[in-house]
Design a protein around this motif. Structure first.
Motif, PDB file in Angstrom:
ATOM      1  N   LEU A 120       0.834  -1.204   0.000  1.00  0.00           N
ATOM      2  CA  LEU A 120       0.000   0.000   0.000  1.00  0.00           C
ATOM      3  C   LEU A 120       0.870   1.255   0.000  1.00  0.00           C
ATOM      4  O   LEU A 120       0.626   2.187  -0.774  1.00  0.00           O
ATOM      5  CB  LEU A 120      -0.929  -0.025   1.213  1.00  0.00           C
ATOM      6  CG  LEU A 120      -1.971   1.079   1.322  1.00  0.00           C
ATOM      7  CD1 LEU A 120      -2.911   1.053   0.124  1.00  0.00           C
ATOM      8  CD2 LEU A 120      -2.771   0.909   2.608  1.00  0.00           C
ATOM      9  N   GLY A 123       2.554   1.564  -3.353  1.00  0.00           N
ATOM     10  CA  GLY A 123       1.561   1.991  -4.340  1.00  0.00           C
ATOM     11  C   GLY A 123       1.222   3.462  -4.222  1.00  0.00           C
ATOM     12  O   GLY A 123       1.055   4.158  -5.229  1.00  0.00           O
ATOM     13  N   LEU A 124       1.119   3.964  -3.000  1.00  0.00           N
ATOM     14  CA  LEU A 124       0.837   5.384  -2.809  1.00  0.00           C
ATOM     15  C   LEU A 124       1.988   6.252  -3.299  1.00  0.00           C
ATOM     16  O   LEU A 124       1.767   7.342  -3.820  1.00  0.00           O
ATOM     17  CB  LEU A 124       0.534   5.674  -1.334  1.00  0.00           C
ATOM     18  CG  LEU A 124      -0.797   5.142  -0.821  1.00  0.00           C
ATOM     19  CD1 LEU A 124      -0.898   5.294   0.696  1.00  0.00           C
ATOM     20  CD2 LEU A 124      -1.967   5.823  -1.517  1.00  0.00           C
ATOM     21  N   ARG A 127       1.825   6.486  -7.212  1.00  0.00           N
ATOM     22  CA  ARG A 127       0.486   6.803  -7.686  1.00  0.00           C
ATOM     23  C   ARG A 127       0.443   7.309  -9.130  1.00  0.00           C
ATOM     24  O   ARG A 127      -0.416   6.898  -9.896  1.00  0.00           O
ATOM     25  CB  ARG A 127      -0.161   7.834  -6.769  1.00  0.00           C
ATOM     26  CG  ARG A 127      -1.608   7.562  -6.591  1.00  0.00           C
ATOM     27  CD  ARG A 127      -2.304   8.538  -5.749  1.00  0.00           C
ATOM     28  NE  ARG A 127      -1.549   8.893  -4.552  1.00  0.00           N
ATOM     29  CZ  ARG A 127      -2.021   9.628  -3.604  1.00  0.00           C
ATOM     30  NH1 ARG A 127      -3.229  10.099  -3.703  1.00  0.00           N
ATOM     31  NH2 ARG A 127      -1.298   9.930  -2.556  1.00  0.00           N
ATOM     32  N   ILE A 135      -1.671  -0.565  -4.959  1.00  0.00           N
ATOM     33  CA  ILE A 135      -2.543  -0.178  -3.846  1.00  0.00           C
ATOM     34  C   ILE A 135      -3.627  -1.230  -3.653  1.00  0.00           C
ATOM     35  O   ILE A 135      -3.887  -1.681  -2.530  1.00  0.00           O
ATOM     36  CB  ILE A 135      -3.163   1.217  -4.090  1.00  0.00           C
ATOM     37  CG1 ILE A 135      -2.078   2.293  -4.019  1.00  0.00           C
ATOM     38  CG2 ILE A 135      -4.285   1.506  -3.099  1.00  0.00           C
ATOM     39  CD1 ILE A 135      -2.542   3.673  -4.489  1.00  0.00           C
TER      40      ILE A 135
END
Length: 186
Positions: A120, A123-124, A127, A135
């Motif tokens: 997560l 992934g952030l 973006r 994410i």
């Protein structure tokens, strides 16, 4: 499709496409074992614990053998301690597979949560460059870990067996698909 490289660089001269029936038979067998494991998920969990215990016992013996082949007292102690710990863990798992499955299930749940959070975060940070899938992967992985942990210790009776059965079914289906592709190419 002819496969002529056996890794030695000299070639083996056989056609892998002609072996499609073996891949099909193996795929069907593994799929059936996966279905059997799915129906008997507690038995599959215990079987996986026994397998892990056997691997730990072999590793423990290997560590102990290696301990007496290294030089330096501190190295001997390190390897011997590692071997003894593996042996103790393997014996514990053989003697009490239910407790061992509870421990491994909890470790799996924590690992999934940590891996999900890490995905997560990655992934952030990504973006703008396709991090959406990372994410989503992180959320699903962490959620799986939370669900396993929420059902613990009762979930420890079926989680490992469920993972094993799903893996067997997927591997069997993959081999069946491979065999059909090889048949078309042969």
């Amino acid at each position: 499709m002819s496969y002529t490289d056996d890794g030695s660089g000299f070639g083996s001269g056989y056609s892998i496409g002609s072996k499609w029936g073996w891949f099909l038979a193996l795929g069907v067998l593994i799929t059936l074992l996966g279905i059997y494991a799915m129906v008997n998920v507690v038995m599959a969990t215990i079987a996986s614990i026994y397998f892990i215990a056997a691997v730990m016992l072999v590793a423990g013996v290997g560590y102990l053998i290696h301990a007496f082949q290294v030089r330096g007292w501190e190295n001997v102690l390190y390897w011997a301690l590692g071997g003894v710990l593996y042996l103790i863990a393997g014996i514990f798992a053989f003697m009490n597979p239910i407790a061992a499955s509870a421990v491994l299930t909890l470790v799996m749940a924590v690992t999934l949560i940590v891996a999900g959070i890490a995905r997560l975060v990655i992934g952030l940070r990504m973006r703008g460059s396709g991090g959406t899938y990372m994410i989503l992967s992180g959320i699903v992985t962490a959620l799986g870990g939370v669900l396993i942990a929420a059902g613990w210790p009762a979930s420890s009776l079926f989680v490992l067996g469920l993972f094993l059965s799903v893996d067997l079914i997927i591997q069997g289906a993959t081999l069946i698909g491979l065999s059909l592709a090889l048949r078309r190419l042969a």
